[in-house]
Write an enzyme that holds these catalytic residues in place. Sequence first.
Site, PDB file in Angstrom:
ATOM      1  N   PHE A 124       0.817  -1.221   0.000  1.00 56.93           N
ATOM      2  CA  PHE A 124       0.000   0.000   0.000  1.00 56.93           C
ATOM      3  C   PHE A 124       0.848   1.266   0.000  1.00 56.93           C
ATOM      4  O   PHE A 124       0.381   2.327   0.431  1.00 56.93           O
ATOM      5  CB  PHE A 124      -0.976  -0.006   1.189  1.00 56.93           C
TER       6      PHE A 124
ATOM      7  N   GLU B 153       7.300   1.022  -0.242  1.00 54.63           N
ATOM      8  CA  GLU B 153       7.970   1.564  -1.425  1.00 54.63           C
ATOM      9  C   GLU B 153       9.364   2.040  -1.016  1.00 54.63           C
ATOM     10  O   GLU B 153      10.348   1.776  -1.692  1.00 54.63           O
ATOM     11  CB  GLU B 153       7.158   2.736  -2.015  1.00 54.63           C
TER      12      GLU B 153
ATOM     13  N   ARG C 202       2.459  15.280  -6.389  1.00 53.59           N
ATOM     14  CA  ARG C 202       1.216  14.664  -6.854  1.00 53.59           C
ATOM     15  C   ARG C 202      -0.011  15.360  -6.246  1.00 53.59           C
ATOM     16  O   ARG C 202      -1.081  15.383  -6.844  1.00 53.59           O
ATOM     17  CB  ARG C 202       1.192  13.154  -6.613  1.00 53.59           C
TER      18      ARG C 202
ATOM     19  N   ARG D 153      -1.173   4.616  -0.975  1.00 54.31           N
ATOM     20  CA  ARG D 153      -2.180   4.533  -2.037  1.00 54.31           C
ATOM     21  C   ARG D 153      -2.810   5.893  -2.364  1.00 54.31           C
ATOM     22  O   ARG D 153      -3.576   6.445  -1.574  1.00 54.31           O
ATOM     23  CB  ARG D 153      -3.259   3.548  -1.613  1.00 54.31           C
TER      24      ARG D 153
ATOM     25  N   PHE E  45      -0.849   8.525  -3.052  1.00 54.95           N
ATOM     26  CA  PHE E  45       0.416   9.253  -3.106  1.00 54.95           C
ATOM     27  C   PHE E  45       0.245  10.775  -3.112  1.00 54.95           C
ATOM     28  O   PHE E  45       0.748  11.483  -3.974  1.00 54.95           O
ATOM     29  CB  PHE E  45       1.167   8.794  -4.376  1.00 54.95           C
TER      30      PHE E  45
ATOM     31  N   THR F 158       5.210  10.305 -11.392  1.00 58.11           N
ATOM     32  CA  THR F 158       5.302  11.732 -11.718  1.00 58.11           C
ATOM     33  C   THR F 158       6.732  12.099 -12.109  1.00 58.11           C
ATOM     34  O   THR F 158       6.953  13.051 -12.833  1.00 58.11           O
ATOM     35  CB  THR F 158       4.868  12.575 -10.515  1.00 58.11           C
TER      36      THR F 158
ATOM     37  N   GLU G  67      -4.632   2.519  -7.431  1.00 50.40           N
ATOM     38  CA  GLU G  67      -4.870   3.633  -6.509  1.00 50.40           C
ATOM     39  C   GLU G  67      -6.159   4.432  -6.743  1.00 50.40           C
ATOM     40  O   GLU G  67      -6.801   4.853  -5.775  1.00 50.40           O
ATOM     41  CB  GLU G  67      -3.686   4.603  -6.566  1.00 50.40           C
TER      42      GLU G  67
END
Length: 751
Positions: A222, A226, A304, A336, A338, A434, A706
Amino acid sequence: MKNIDSYTHVRGESLFVDDLMLRQDALIGLCFDSPKAHGKIKSVDYSKAEALDGVVKIFTYKDVLGENQIGGIIPDEPLWAEDEVHFWGQPIAFIVAKTTAIAKKARALITIDIEELPVITTAKEAKEKNSFINAPRSFKLGDSSKSFSECEYVFEGETFSNGQEHLYLETQGCYAVPLENGNIKLTSSTQGPTQVQKTAAKVLGIPMHKIEVDVIRLGGGFGGKEDQATPWAVMTAVAVQHLNRPVKYMLNRHDDLRMTGKRHPYSSFYKIGLTKDLKIKAFEVEFLQNSGAAADLSPAIAERTLFHATNSYFIPNVSTTVFSCKTNLPPNTAFRGFGGPQGMFVIESAIADAADKIGINKKQIQEVNLLAENDEFSYGQIATQVEAKNTWFTAKDTFDLEQLETEKTSFNKENNRFKKGISLMPITFGISFTNTQMNHARALIHIYQDGSVGISTGAVEMGQSVNTKMLQVAQTVLGVSAAKLKLETTNTTRVANTSPSAASSTADLNGKAVEMACNTLIERLTEVAATLTSSEEKNISFQEDFVFIDGKKSTISWEDVISQAMVQRVALTENAHYATPIIHFDKSKEKGHPFAYHVYGTAITTTTVDCLRGTYEIDAVKIVHDFGKSMNLGIDIGQVEGALAQGIGWMTMEEIAYNSDGRLLSNALSTYKVPDIFSTPKIVETVPVKTAGNDMAIQKSKAVGEPPLMYGIGAYFAIQEAVKEFNPNYKLKFHSPFTPEKVLMGLYENQ
Ligand code: MTE
Ligand code: HPA
Ligand code: MOS
């Protein structure tokens, strides 16, 4: 195709880090972390812990042979604190012992003397004190300040959205094993195997090729894995480097909750201007992101937020600014959406505020401002293949909004204690990292001489079923049955230099690479099959494990062709690299075309509030979603439902709380409420909108991971409407989560 993991999941046979059989000489690691949120370390006494029988060694920054640095975007985070601590739970040392019980006992024997420094826990306070991670970013379109003077209505307000705990079922962890010649193999629960490899190499001071990272699958990520799976893996690697023995570290739930970052809380200030006919003419926002004590992924997440600040609406004059505010919380991280959800909550709040003050229904403003073909986003991308209106009107039609509203009105008339509310929530979400340079992936395919196939990619399976999608792609191109295909673990020695599995782009990026590699193999095999069948290449295709000639099944099987390819010494292995075309972004101008495409959708949420108790139920969430041409509707609807539940949790019940000393109060599942079966909507209906699909998506099947989380924002506004129905004096507040406590206060305020 069914999720290829379902059989072993249901039988409890699927392997996770904690299931690995340990080598006989394996040791257990445990972190000693800061008991204060900010201060100077005067001294730490490890002597009693070190003297404990069964403790092998306690590692600190002094044992780092490379760099004591794990910051990915900005190098501002030590693996282990040196002379200062910046958040409660910051790793200071790593105890390696024979058993977990001994390591825990040792941890309790460590004493530390910290000279405390002032603690900042909120973004607002950080801004006042000029405490930032980096410089602010701003997106601009048109001229917002001038446009406000031409507006009929102008409103200003403030919003707050809280953080969110990832609560992956499998906590963070890694098992590190020494190989020969100083090589180390890390089996990590990470979304970013390359990030683990790169950071371990840097901290250990050795080349990347000495570190092999293997990922079997995650019990959920989720976004929480990362970046933040890295430190634990690196700690075990440091220990292996010194001890030459395997070391395993799995965080228990309490340690995981305390030491890892979460979704970023945001405090935001908006100004919205509308014309007489309800067109949003100007919109300004200042976002204060609570980044925590180090950058982690905060700058990318802040970006984002700006990309999604206008959600599904076209606004000609926009000015948005985001500050990444440095506080003394654990560094907050990817979750999720972001940063997108945080941006979208603000525009939806501004619209709700405007509607309330004008005295109309929120949906009237939403509807007349929906994005249309060729509208420009504030970052310069021109919207194409827009499904905002399509999903909105299809949802109104399919689910008969008029009827739902009639039912609500009569229900509210007949009932004093219970009130119903309805909201519409459109979503628009950009697909691609992005950061343009991250949009690439590779696949490595081996066809073995018996005709079976092994597929390796950079994709990490975390429950989103990306492995099933990879297998489907290979199956389609190779024309063989699923039983012949195997998805290998994600391993840095087979597929190198990968981006993390994130940004909902994993299936697109890795799937396109699989498709390319399989196509190349099929080209070669077509030549072989042409010779075998004495027919022309253009007439040959591979289907159902056989060679087809002119669309008709021949007697030559897939295995026959592979055997012949071996005889002819034809390469049965292929590696392919895919990099998303078209996308670009110029940060100096804050303009470009950052996204391969957008995903659209609209949700209608109905709730019932118990106006005596402040509790509520979500009656139904009815969604029209843009899947493109879904390659696996079962999996994709699963993603919509999971994301929706997570979004509703964020908006309504999950309440992260720190005290003013920076200690996490919601540090257990008794004090942190997550959605359960009783709080999920009683009805969830997901209808795919009919579209042509998009060529930039794998098999025209759009990314799905997402975007649907943001349907959950609709729950906030549906509850808000019900509260207002009961208490006309309720003054709209935009402070999520909308917990039963806040609902109760709202029901009885100003009376
Ligand atoms: N679904 C499950 N079951 N488990 C997860 O950890 N992560 C989400 C989403 N869906 C997640 C999930 C997040 S944050 C992302 S970015 C995407 O899956 C990542 O996978 P994808 O790129 O293959 O969609
Ligand atoms: N999404 C997820 N992770 C990322 C992104 C993104 O857009 N950019 C960098 N890391
Ligand atoms: Mo997802 S937040 O991009 O891992």
